[in-house]
Structures are given as C-alpha cells and as structure tokens.
Write an enzyme that holds these catalytic residues in place. Structure first.
Site, PDB file in Angstrom:
ATOM      1  CB  CYS A  55      63.151  37.855  18.925  1.00  0.00           C
ATOM      2  SG  CYS A  55      64.677  38.673  19.414  1.00  0.00           S
TER       3      CYS A  55
ATOM      4  CB  CYS B 268      64.819  45.343  21.852  1.00  0.00           C
ATOM      5  SG  CYS B 268      63.247  44.537  21.493  1.00  0.00           S
TER       6      CYS B 268
HETATM    7 FE1  FES Z   1      64.379  40.778  19.171  1.00  0.00          FE
HETATM    8 FE2  FES Z   1      63.721  43.231  19.567  1.00  0.00          FE
HETATM    9  S1  FES Z   1      62.401  41.623  19.033  1.00  0.00           S
HETATM   10  S2  FES Z   1      65.635  42.326  19.938  1.00  0.00           S
END
Ligand code: FES
Length: 131
Positions: A36, A106
């Site tokens: 991400c 996360c």
């Molecule tokens: Fe990357 Fe939450 S989407 S840490």
C-alpha cells in the site's frame, strides 16, 4: 465506509495520541508496507530500568495505520522492553475494538514499527556496552 470501523478506531484516527518525534529517542523504528506504500516511524524513550517512558510516532498512511500507531504508543508507555515485545498486532487491534479483516495488515505495520524501534534500542545499547 465509516461503519466498518469501531468507535475507538474512529476516535484514534480523528484525534491520534502521541503524534510527533522524540529528539533524543532511545530507539527509532522505520517500517513500510510495500503493497500500500504506507510508512510508519516510531520513537521510544527507555530509562535505565528498561521501562519505556515515552513513545511517539509519525505515520504516513491510512486511517487504520494511524489509529494502530496511536494505540500501540499508548500501550507501550510504562511497560518494560520485555512486556512491549509481547504486544502483538492482535492485541493492538483488540484494544481498538477490532479492525475490518482487510485492515489487519495495518496493525501488523504497528507491531513491526514497535519491534524495529526496540531492535534499534538494543543495538544501540550493545554498541554502548561494547565501548
Ligand atoms: Fe497501508 Fe493500512 S492500507 S497500512
């Protein structure tokens, strides 16, 4: 979207605790999630009894990453290094009243940031005692 998150997650996202840096930190952890692209930096201050007296963070990431950073820094304050090492991402997520499944990674970032800060602290301590 908000409905997926517990009240506690929203609280920590809107008003995160312990945001900032510790200039004379005993350990600093830097981690990132390549998928991400979110990054987290976590600072700890440790006294000579191995108790974490302060913790702060800077997170460039999603709401769950901010909420878990906020919670993990709250959780480690006042704990010994040994106790802090036993804090898992599950414990952080639980303390937040749970996280949606797709957001569990996360909380893993928060656990890794804490581990990385503790490792940095231990490395520095080793170097110090080595002369
Ligand atoms: Fe990357 Fe939450 S989407 S840490």
């Amino acid at each position: 979207m908000e409905g997926q998150y517990s009240e506690k997650v929203m609280e920590h996202f809107r008003d995160p605790h312990n945001v900032g840096e510790i200039p004379d930190a005993s350990g600093i952890g830097n981690v990132g999630n390549p998928v991400c692209g979110d990054i987290m930096r976590l600072y700890i201050k440790v006294d000579d009894k191995e108790v974490i007296t302060d913790a702060k963070f800077k997170t460039f990431g999603c709401g769950a990453a901010i909420a878990t950073s906020s919670m993990v820094t709250d959780l480690v304050k006042g704990r010994t290094i040994d106790e802090a090492l036993r804090i898992s991402n599950m414990a952080v997520a639980e303390a937040l009243g749970g996280l949606p499944k797709i957001k569990m990674h996360c909380s893993v970032l928060a656990e890794e940031a804490l581990r990385s800060a503790i490792n940095d602290y231990m490395d520095k301590k080793k170097k110090k005692s080595a002369g």
